[in-house]
Design a protein around this motif. Structure first.
Motif, PDB file in Angstrom:
ATOM      1  N   SER A   1       0.944  -1.244  -0.259  1.00 28.22           N
ATOM      2  CA  SER A   1      -0.099  -0.173  -0.197  1.00 28.22           C
ATOM      3  C   SER A   1       0.889   1.169  -0.230  1.00 28.22           C
ATOM      4  O   SER A   1       2.086   1.177  -0.219  1.00 28.22           O
ATOM      5  N   GLY A   2       0.057   2.469  -0.068  1.00 29.24           N
ATOM      6  CA  GLY A   2       1.032   3.592  -0.067  1.00 29.24           C
ATOM      7  C   GLY A   2       1.923   3.748   1.205  1.00 29.24           C
ATOM      8  O   GLY A   2       2.710   4.675   1.211  1.00 29.24           O
TER       9      GLY A   2
ATOM     10  N   VAL B   1       3.616   6.621  -0.418  1.00 35.03           N
ATOM     11  CA  VAL B   1       2.912   8.053  -0.406  1.00 35.03           C
ATOM     12  C   VAL B   1       2.705   8.692   0.766  1.00 35.03           C
ATOM     13  O   VAL B   1       2.083   7.773   1.706  1.00 35.03           O
TER      14      VAL B   1
ATOM     15  N   PRO C   1      -2.396  12.128  -2.395  1.00 32.71           N
ATOM     16  CA  PRO C   1      -1.098  12.223  -2.299  1.00 32.71           C
ATOM     17  C   PRO C   1      -0.618  13.499  -2.413  1.00 32.71           C
ATOM     18  O   PRO C   1      -0.849  14.340  -2.963  1.00 32.71           O
TER      19      PRO C   1
ATOM     20  N   VAL D   1       5.486  11.318  -3.032  1.00 35.67           N
ATOM     21  CA  VAL D   1       5.374  10.002  -3.455  1.00 35.67           C
ATOM     22  C   VAL D   1       6.897   9.634  -3.431  1.00 35.67           C
ATOM     23  O   VAL D   1       7.833  10.512  -4.231  1.00 35.67           O
TER      24      VAL D   1
ATOM     25  N   VAL E   1      -0.592  -2.004  -5.642  1.00 31.52           N
ATOM     26  CA  VAL E   1      -0.634  -1.180  -4.688  1.00 31.52           C
ATOM     27  C   VAL E   1      -2.311  -0.818  -4.370  1.00 31.52           C
ATOM     28  O   VAL E   1      -3.013  -0.552  -5.149  1.00 31.52           O
TER      29      VAL E   1
ATOM     30  N   GLY F   1      -2.671   5.610   2.159  1.00 26.36           N
ATOM     31  CA  GLY F   1      -1.408   6.505   2.477  1.00 26.36           C
ATOM     32  C   GLY F   1      -1.289   6.940   3.978  1.00 26.36           C
ATOM     33  O   GLY F   1      -2.648   6.836   4.759  1.00 26.36           O
TER      34      GLY F   1
ATOM     35  N   MET G   1      -4.610   7.984  -7.137  1.00 25.29           N
ATOM     36  CA  MET G   1      -3.292   7.487  -6.605  1.00 25.29           C
ATOM     37  C   MET G   1      -2.345   7.019  -7.699  1.00 25.29           C
ATOM     38  O   MET G   1      -1.401   7.020  -8.063  1.00 25.29           O
TER      39      MET G   1
ATOM     40  N   LEU H   1       1.306   8.266  -9.119  1.00 18.14           N
ATOM     41  CA  LEU H   1       2.544   7.239  -8.993  1.00 18.14           C
ATOM     42  C   LEU H   1       2.794   7.222 -10.542  1.00 18.14           C
ATOM     43  O   LEU H   1       4.081   7.385 -10.716  1.00 18.14           O
TER      44      LEU H   1
END
Length: 298
Positions: free
Chosen positions: A126-127, A133, A161, A164, A181, A185, A200, A204
């Motif tokens: 995950s972030g 993130v 976000p 990053v 992902v 975050g 998201m 990215l």
């Protein structure tokens, strides 16, 4: 030795795809996966096959997934009441915990498993992992219908976000694996934030300087007022079509994500119908394409 027309057609398809293999080798594709395809076994299998093929020909796919319906189903099962404002879920601490459980747990690992069954190697993150993130609280306003005064909306633990760090993505792809992902975050305040999956994916794609951002949807792409597919758009085209009403509803935020991504480092973005079998391959490896391409233009 004679061959059947079907075999000839397969050979011609590979020859047509060759320049695209060469063009995209070593580059990143960020794919937002969600919607109806996630609940369909055949579509999920074909998606995994496409992602594995991208990796096999030297492209680095990064999968970002959603899960709104699944979160809603789990909240209902657990008896957790939720509310929406302007189509956005108000996410309190309990809802945020359930969202993380569903996104980083069940959904994420199901996609990793599908990719493994298709012959690939994927890792679910995950972030929050590796500082990928850093999120900030999403700020939204709503106009009061009587006073016409803009009022701030408190959506709880819904974020976007802010920063990053792609180190973990680059480490995973460099090891020959496919990152999957979950759109979660963590903020500077230590709180966990649920992030829109399109947003998201766009963040990215921009940070990675991806060759493509791909948003899989349940429509053919962007259509004109006669219902015909618009295959190529620039930001200026998008704002014009929004102003004249051609683009409306949920397509607006998707295209805003595309524009932000291509103006921040991603080469181009594509809005594509994820219900079409192997739509990604048709878009990337044929001259015809299959969706709406958004690029900066000249």
């Amino acid at each position: 030795m004679s061959t059947t027309p079907d075999i000839h057609a397969k050979a011609e398809t590979l020859i047509e795809a060759l320049p695209y293999f060469q063009r995209y080798a070593g580059k990143s594709f960020v794919v937002k996966y969600g919607g109806n395809a996630m609940g369909d076994e055949r579509a999920a299998r074909e998606f995994a096959e496409d992602v594995v093929l991208l990796k096999a020909v030297g492209i680095n796919p990064v999968v970002v997934h959603g899960g709104g319906p699944q979160i809603g189903a789990m909240l209902e099962k657990l008896g957790v009441e939720t509310s929406f404002v302007d189509g956005l879920r108000v996410t309190d601490k309990q809802t945020a915990d359930v969202a993380e459980m569903v996104l980083s747990g069940a959904i994420n690992k199901a996609i990793v498993g599908s990719i493994a069954r298709a012959g690939g190697r994927a890792i679910g993150i995950s972030g929050k992992d590796g500082g990928l993130v850093t999120a900030t609280k999403l700020q939204r306003t709503q106009k009061d219908p009587d006073s016409l005064i803009e009022k701030a909306l408190d959506l709880g633990f819904v974020g976007e976000p802010a920063r990053v760090d792609t180190t973990i993505i680059e480490t995973v792809t460099g090891a020959g694996m496919i990152p999957v992902v979950a759109p979660i975050g963590v903020g500077e305040d230590g709180h966990t934030y649920n992030i829109n999956a399109d947003t998201m994916a766009g963040a990215l794609a921009a940070a990675l300087g991806a060759a493509r951002l791909l948003l899989l949807t349940d429509v053919a792409g962007v259509l004109d007022k006669q219902g015909q597919l618009l295959t190529d758009l620039t930001p200026a085209d998008i704002w014009r079509l929004r102003d004249d009403g051609t683009i409306s509803g949920g397509m607006i935020p998707k295209l805003e994500t595309c524009v932000e991504a291509v103006e921040s480092g991603c080469e181009a973005a594509v809005v594509l119908d994820g219900r079409v079998p192997h739509a990604m391959l048709l878009e990337f490896f044929t001259a015809r394409g299959a969706g709406t391409l958004v690029s900066r233009g000249v």
